[in-house]
Structure formats: C-alpha cells, structure tokens
Scaffold this active site. Structure first.
Site, short mmCIF file in Angstrom:
data_model
loop_
_atom_site.label_atom_id
_atom_site.label_comp_id
_atom_site.label_asym_id
_atom_site.label_seq_id
_atom_site.Cartn_x
_atom_site.Cartn_y
_atom_site.Cartn_z
N SER A 60 -186.25 11.01 11.40
CA SER A 60 -186.59 9.98 12.23
C SER A 60 -188.21 9.31 12.08
CB SER A 60 -186.42 10.58 13.79
OG SER A 60 -185.27 11.03 14.06
N ASN A 99 -182.90 5.98 2.30
CA ASN A 99 -181.45 6.71 2.17
C ASN A 99 -180.48 5.97 3.11
OD1 ASN A 99 -179.16 8.12 2.15
ND2 ASN A 99 -179.77 9.95 3.31
N TRP A 100 -179.69 5.11 2.39
CA TRP A 100 -179.07 4.00 3.11
C TRP A 100 -177.52 4.71 3.72
CZ3 TRP A 100 -179.29 -1.02 -0.15
CH2 TRP A 100 -180.41 -1.28 -0.22
N LYS A 101 -177.27 5.96 3.41
CA LYS A 101 -176.30 6.62 3.65
C LYS A 101 -174.94 5.75 3.51
CE LYS A 101 -179.01 9.25 6.87
NZ LYS A 101 -179.02 10.27 7.79
N HIS A 160 -178.79 17.08 0.61
CA HIS A 160 -179.05 16.40 1.89
C HIS A 160 -178.05 17.39 3.10
CE1 HIS A 160 -179.10 13.73 5.33
NE2 HIS A 160 -179.97 13.23 4.62
N GLY A 188 -183.96 7.67 6.79
CA GLY A 188 -182.81 7.20 7.10
C GLY A 188 -182.58 5.89 7.60
N GLY A 189 -182.53 6.01 9.01
CA GLY A 189 -182.16 4.84 9.78
C GLY A 189 -183.15 3.58 9.77
N GLU A 227 -186.80 18.20 5.52
CA GLU A 227 -185.81 17.40 6.36
C GLU A 227 -185.46 18.38 7.68
OE1 GLU A 227 -184.72 13.41 5.33
OE2 GLU A 227 -183.30 14.54 4.83
C1 PEP Z 1 -182.18 11.19 6.48
O1 PEP Z 1 -181.19 11.70 6.86
O2 PEP Z 1 -182.54 11.54 5.43
C2 PEP Z 1 -183.11 10.85 7.37
C3 PEP Z 1 -184.44 11.53 7.42
O3 PEP Z 1 -182.59 10.45 8.43
P1 PEP Z 1 -183.46 9.48 9.49
O4 PEP Z 1 -184.48 8.91 9.24
O5 PEP Z 1 -182.64 8.34 10.20
O6 PEP Z 1 -183.79 10.60 10.45
#
Ligand code: PEP
Length: 256
Positions: free
Chosen positions: A214, A8-10, A93, A235-236, A165
């Site tokens: 994370s 997920n590149w947001k 989300h 995400g990140g 999540e």
């Molecule tokens: C997300 O926002 O879907 C997510 C899981 O982010 P991150 O991996 O950065 O915690």
C-alpha cells in the site's frame, strides 16, 4: 547503492495501454542517477515494451517466469526466453504463493534460473496477518528468505534483491492495513540479521531490501527513510502515472 522503485502492474493494462503508459512515463522522467526505475507489465507486453523502453531511464521486470528453459510445460514462459528482454523478475510474490500455490522450493528454483539467465530476481517475502498475530513473523521471514535463496550460490548472492511485503499490507488484500515504519524497520533488521548469519556482514549490508504494501505518494517518504530500506515495490499506485511519478520524485528527494 541505488534506490529501487519497482512498479508491479499485475494483471492490468493490455499491450496498447502499457505502451501508452510507458511512453508518457518516459517523457516525464528525467534521467535519475541514483534511482533505478523498474516497471513489471504482463508477460505479453514485455517483448514490445523492450523495444520501446529507454534503458537509460528505466528497466523492465517480468512478474513471473518458469524455472525450466524449455519442454512440455504448457502455458509457461521461461527465464531463458526472457533473457535480454527484461532486467529483473519478481519472484515469490504473495499472490503467486497464495493464489497459485508456489512454495519455497518452487521459488528457489526460479531464483536459480533467473540468476543463471542474467535476470536480477526480486525475492518477495512476507508474513500473513494470521502468522503475525500468532507471533510467527520471524520464523516465516527466515524460512522464506533461506528457502528462496537455497539454490543461489554464494558467488551469485550479490545479484539478488529482497522485497519485504507483509501480505496483510498489500492493497488488493481484504481489509489491507498500513504497516508502520517501525514495523517495517523491525522486519528489515531481521532480514539483514538472517543474511549476516548465513552469508556474512558484507552481503547483509549490501543486499538491497525493498518494502512493499500500500505504498503511495503520502507514505513513500516515510518508508524510504526506514533504516535498511533501499526501495519500494508498488502495486496499486504504480498504475496511476501521476502517483508513480510523484513517488519517483520523492525517492530522488530522499536521496539528495
Ligand atoms: C504488491 O502487490 O506487490 C503491492 C505492494 O501492492 P500494493 O502496493 O497495491 O499494496
């Protein structure tokens, strides 16, 4: 069942950057047989990337869309406009729920619209830190799951993915914590139990359930071996090509 790895590149990467990332990732990727690789760029990049993507290697997801097909809805993009452009859409989300005020009713309409438009929805559910501390996790998970699936017919229920999540474990959150594999296992069990009560054993067993929060190359393997977890929503770490590629390799290794 395949293992799903979704990036997920947001709100990151402009169209040029997204295209370069995709080019590099595709070059690096083998043809994974058991791992479904999905990236979710910003809406503006979806159309150009859909012309560039090698769908044998990976798929595109939207991060959001609106449930009505057309009309006076300034600023929205509909699932019907995305039909044929993306294969998946992330829905519900926590950033949509808590920054943009989406409730389960809105999420349910989006789920229905996605399925109607042949786009596989990835329904995100998860408790906040305070809900967990008040012992409300089970209720929140149940409400978001049943609320989000309310408008999906029994016949279409096998076209849905769930992503657990926990909001407190998402890296962009303040003081994000790391969910332990045991904590994830407990909630994933609850998700499957709830699905079984409503839709029966077969649906509960066959529904892909992803974990997100994370995830990085050093913990991906542990989450992927949690019983009942069929993939990851990232995400990140998905913004860093080498980390995302490493997670894909880990997924492949866990499968073999
Ligand atoms: C997300 O926002 O879907 C997510 C899981 O982010 P991150 O991996 O950065 O915690």
């Amino acid at each position: 069942m395949k293992t799903f790895i979704v990036g997920n590149w947001k709100l990151n990467f402009n169209v040029g950057e997204a295209s370069i990332y995709l080019h590099k990732l595709q070059k690096k990727l083998p043809n994974y047989r058991d791992v479904e690789v999905v990236v979710a760029p910003s809406t503006i990049a979806l159309q150009p990337l859909s012309l560039q993507i090698d769908r044998h290697k990976m798929k595109l997801a939207a991060q959001n869309a609106f449930y009505r097909d057309y009309g006076a809805f300034t600023g929205e993009t509909s699932f019907s406009q995305l039909r044929g452009v993306v294969d998946y859409c992330i829905i519900g989300h926590s950033e949509r729920r808590y920054i943009f005020g989406e409730d389960d009713k809105m999420v349910a309409k989006k789920m229905e619209a996605a399925v109607r438009n042949k786009i596989t929805p990835i329904l995100c559910i998860g408790e906040t830190e305070s809900e967990r501390s008040f012992g409300e996790t089970a209720d929140v998970i149940r409400d978001q799951l049943l609320g989000g699936l309310r408008d999906v017919s029994e016949e279409d229920i096998d076209k849905v993915l769930i992503a657990y999540e926990p909001v407190w474990a998402i890296s962009s959150g303040k003081n994000a914590k790391i969910a332990s594999p045991d904590e994830v296992a407990e909630v994933v069990k609850l998700i499957r139990k709830t699905l079984e009560e409503i839709y029966g054993e077969k649906v509960a067993e066959n529904m892909p359930v992803l974990f997100g929060g994370s995830v990085n190359p050093s913990n991906a393997g542990a989450y992927l071996t949690v019983p009942g977890v069929n993939g990851l929503l990232i995400g990140g770490a998905s913004l860093i090509l080498s980390e995302f590629a490493d997670i894909l390799e880990i997924a492949k290794r866990v499968r073999s």
